[in-house]
Write a protein that holds these residues in place. Structure first.
Motif, PDB file in Angstrom:
ATOM      1  N   MET A 146       0.816  -1.208   0.000  1.00 13.33           N
ATOM      2  CA  MET A 146       0.000   0.000   0.000  1.00 13.33           C
ATOM      3  C   MET A 146       0.854   1.263   0.000  1.00 13.33           C
ATOM      4  SD  MET A 146      -2.937  -1.188   2.730  1.00 13.33           S
ATOM      5  CE  MET A 146      -3.921   0.303   2.499  1.00 13.33           C
ATOM      6  N   ASP A 147       2.181   1.096   0.072  1.00 18.94           N
ATOM      7  CA  ASP A 147       3.125   2.213   0.068  1.00 18.94           C
ATOM      8  C   ASP A 147       2.774   3.240   1.142  1.00 18.94           C
ATOM      9  OD1 ASP A 147       5.383   3.582  -0.777  1.00 18.94           O
ATOM     10  OD2 ASP A 147       4.286   4.755  -2.266  1.00 18.94           O
ATOM     11  N   PRO A 148       2.661   2.790   2.393  1.00 18.58           N
ATOM     12  CA  PRO A 148       2.248   3.699   3.467  1.00 18.58           C
ATOM     13  C   PRO A 148       3.397   4.601   3.921  1.00 18.58           C
ATOM     14  CG  PRO A 148       2.804   1.589   4.398  1.00 18.58           C
ATOM     15  CD  PRO A 148       2.953   1.436   2.904  1.00 18.58           C
ATOM     16  N   GLU A 149       3.043   5.689   4.580  1.00 23.42           N
ATOM     17  CA  GLU A 149       4.051   6.524   5.216  1.00 23.42           C
ATOM     18  C   GLU A 149       4.395   5.998   6.610  1.00 23.42           C
ATOM     19  OE1 GLU A 149       4.375  10.638   4.702  1.00 23.42           O
ATOM     20  OE2 GLU A 149       2.723  10.771   3.276  1.00 23.42           O
ATOM     21  N   ILE A 150       3.430   5.289   7.216  1.00 25.16           N
ATOM     22  CA  ILE A 150       3.621   4.736   8.551  1.00 25.16           C
ATOM     23  C   ILE A 150       3.029   3.336   8.594  1.00 25.16           C
ATOM     24  CG2 ILE A 150       3.113   5.012  11.025  1.00 25.16           C
ATOM     25  CD1 ILE A 150       2.730   8.007  10.462  1.00 25.16           C
ATOM     26  N   MET A 151       3.742   2.397   9.233  1.00 27.23           N
ATOM     27  CA  MET A 151       3.215   1.057   9.419  1.00 27.23           C
ATOM     28  C   MET A 151       2.952   0.807  10.890  1.00 27.23           C
ATOM     29  SD  MET A 151       5.137  -1.473   6.728  1.00 27.23           S
ATOM     30  CE  MET A 151       4.225  -2.898   7.329  1.00 27.23           C
ATOM     31  N   LEU A 152       1.806   0.198  11.171  1.00 24.39           N
ATOM     32  CA  LEU A 152       1.412  -0.155  12.531  1.00 24.39           C
ATOM     33  C   LEU A 152       1.398  -1.670  12.664  1.00 24.39           C
ATOM     34  CD1 LEU A 152      -1.709   2.202  12.867  1.00 24.39           C
ATOM     35  CD2 LEU A 152       0.673   2.742  13.407  1.00 24.39           C
ATOM     36  N   PHE A 153       1.861  -2.165  13.806  1.00 25.74           N
ATOM     37  CA  PHE A 153       1.858  -3.596  14.080  1.00 25.74           C
ATOM     38  C   PHE A 153       1.211  -3.828  15.435  1.00 25.74           C
ATOM     39  CE2 PHE A 153       5.328  -2.829  11.223  1.00 25.74           C
ATOM     40  CZ  PHE A 153       5.451  -3.955  10.429  1.00 25.74           C
ATOM     41  N   ASP A 154       0.191  -4.675  15.485  1.00 27.06           N
ATOM     42  CA  ASP A 154      -0.486  -4.986  16.744  1.00 27.06           C
ATOM     43  C   ASP A 154      -0.072  -6.375  17.202  1.00 27.06           C
ATOM     44  OD1 ASP A 154      -2.084  -5.006  18.951  1.00 27.06           O
ATOM     45  OD2 ASP A 154      -3.981  -5.183  17.874  1.00 27.06           O
ATOM     46  N   GLU A 155       0.874  -6.446  18.146  1.00 30.97           N
ATOM     47  CA  GLU A 155       1.370  -7.722  18.672  1.00 30.97           C
ATOM     48  C   GLU A 155       1.624  -8.712  17.531  1.00 30.97           C
ATOM     49  OE1 GLU A 155       2.298  -8.212  21.622  1.00 30.97           O
ATOM     50  OE2 GLU A 155       1.070  -7.160  23.084  1.00 30.97           O
ATOM     51  N   PRO A 156       2.528  -8.380  16.617  1.00 32.98           N
ATOM     52  CA  PRO A 156       2.676  -9.183  15.394  1.00 32.98           C
ATOM     53  C   PRO A 156       3.157 -10.610  15.607  1.00 32.98           C
ATOM     54  CG  PRO A 156       4.463  -7.606  15.594  1.00 32.98           C
ATOM     55  CD  PRO A 156       3.466  -7.256  16.655  1.00 32.98           C
ATOM     56  N   THR A 157       3.670 -10.933  16.800  1.00 32.44           N
ATOM     57  CA  THR A 157       4.157 -12.296  17.030  1.00 32.44           C
ATOM     58  C   THR A 157       3.293 -13.078  18.010  1.00 32.44           C
ATOM     59  OG1 THR A 157       5.631 -11.533  18.807  1.00 32.44           O
ATOM     60  CG2 THR A 157       6.537 -11.597  16.576  1.00 32.44           C
ATOM     61  N   SER A 158       2.211 -12.477  18.504  1.00 28.86           N
ATOM     62  CA  SER A 158       1.453 -13.116  19.586  1.00 28.86           C
ATOM     63  C   SER A 158       0.739 -14.387  19.142  1.00 28.86           C
ATOM     64  CB  SER A 158       0.428 -12.135  20.171  1.00 28.86           C
ATOM     65  OG  SER A 158      -0.549 -11.796  19.200  1.00 28.86           O
ATOM     66  N   ALA A 159       0.401 -14.500  17.847  1.00 21.89           N
ATOM     67  CA  ALA A 159      -0.317 -15.677  17.362  1.00 21.89           C
ATOM     68  C   ALA A 159       0.617 -16.748  16.813  1.00 21.89           C
ATOM     69  CB  ALA A 159      -1.324 -15.264  16.279  1.00 21.89           C
ATOM     70  N   LEU A 160       1.928 -16.527  16.936  1.00 26.37           N
ATOM     71  CA  LEU A 160       2.904 -17.444  16.342  1.00 26.37           C
ATOM     72  C   LEU A 160       3.422 -18.453  17.357  1.00 26.37           C
ATOM     73  CD1 LEU A 160       5.075 -14.903  14.312  1.00 26.37           C
ATOM     74  CD2 LEU A 160       3.197 -16.309  13.457  1.00 26.37           C
TER      75      LEU A 160
END
Length: 231
Positions: A146-160
């Motif tokens: 999406m070529d964003p200016e900002i990336m947000l991550f919500d607990e990106p490893t919690s489901a791994l």
């Protein structure tokens, strides 16, 4: 690149009985990696949802490039400014990785997926046939498409599964090196200490302490921060 600013943000439950966020003000500067930490119920994910334009604050305003994101509309903000990587990937499970990317950007190519460490065999598979770590990397690639200016991550490893956590964190470390502005809600203290430019500790819907990883995670000034880290 522009600054994303929280100006006295308040967020209440629909019944108005209590505030989840209690007057948060903060400037997120371009090119920095921010780690938001705190125990469950501190308001971290709620704040991330507001930054992503998934909901609107009860009070205060969120500014991007000195303009209230509500003025252009939350849909515009989600499409042109910011990308959110969810805990549980949110991929279309009957499509391939590349087909998932093309849903958000018809011009997306397999090269973005390869940059995430996925080979051509992975790229041709249905995403359900990929491991959890591979699916999360597809989700990150989709956000990048999406070529964003900002990336947000919500607990990106919690489901791994634990053995898959490292591969996703390595991808995020590489993104941080490229200077992409990133805001990450995480429980991985070692990762936050190693990669973040700034750490924000939240408790009770407020920012209790913020600063460099050294200041917040190694030598915290606030008692609430010390108690959190001791656990």
């Amino acid at each position: 690149m522009s600054t994303l600013t929280l100006d006295n943000i308040i967020y209440s439950y629909a019944d108005g009985t209590s505030n989840v966020l209690n007057g948060i003000s903060y400037d997120f500067q371009p090119g920095n990696f921010y780690a938001i930490v705190g125990q469950s119920g501190a308001g971290k994910s709620t704040l991330l949802g507001l930054l992503a334009g998934l909901d609107e604050p009860t009070g205060g305003q969120i500014l991007f490039d000195d303009q209230n994101i509500a003025d252009r509309g939350y849909s515009y903000h989600r499409k042109h400014t910011i990308s959110l990587v969810f805990q549980n990937y949110n991929l279309i499970d009957y499509l391939t990785p590349l087909e998932n990317l093309k849903l958000v950007n018809p011009k997306a190519t397999a090269e973005t997926l390869r940059s995430m460490g996925l080979d051509d065999d992975h790229i041709r598979r249905n995403v359900l046939k990929l491991s959890g770590g591979q699916q999360q990397r597809v989700a990150i690639a989709r956000a990048l498409a999406m070529d964003p200016e900002i990336m947000l991550f919500d607990e990106p490893t919690s489901a791994l599964d634990p053995e898959m956590v490292g591969e996703v964190l390595d991808v995020m470390k590489n993104l941080a090196k490229e200077g992409l502005a990133m805001i990450v809600v995480t429980h991985e203290m070692g990762f936050a200490k190693e990669v973040a430019d700034k750490v924000i500790f939240m408790d009770g819907g407020v920012i209790v302490e913020q600063g460099t990883p050294e200041e917040v995670l190694v030598n915290p000034a606030e008692e609430r921060t010390k108690n959190f880290l001791s656990k």
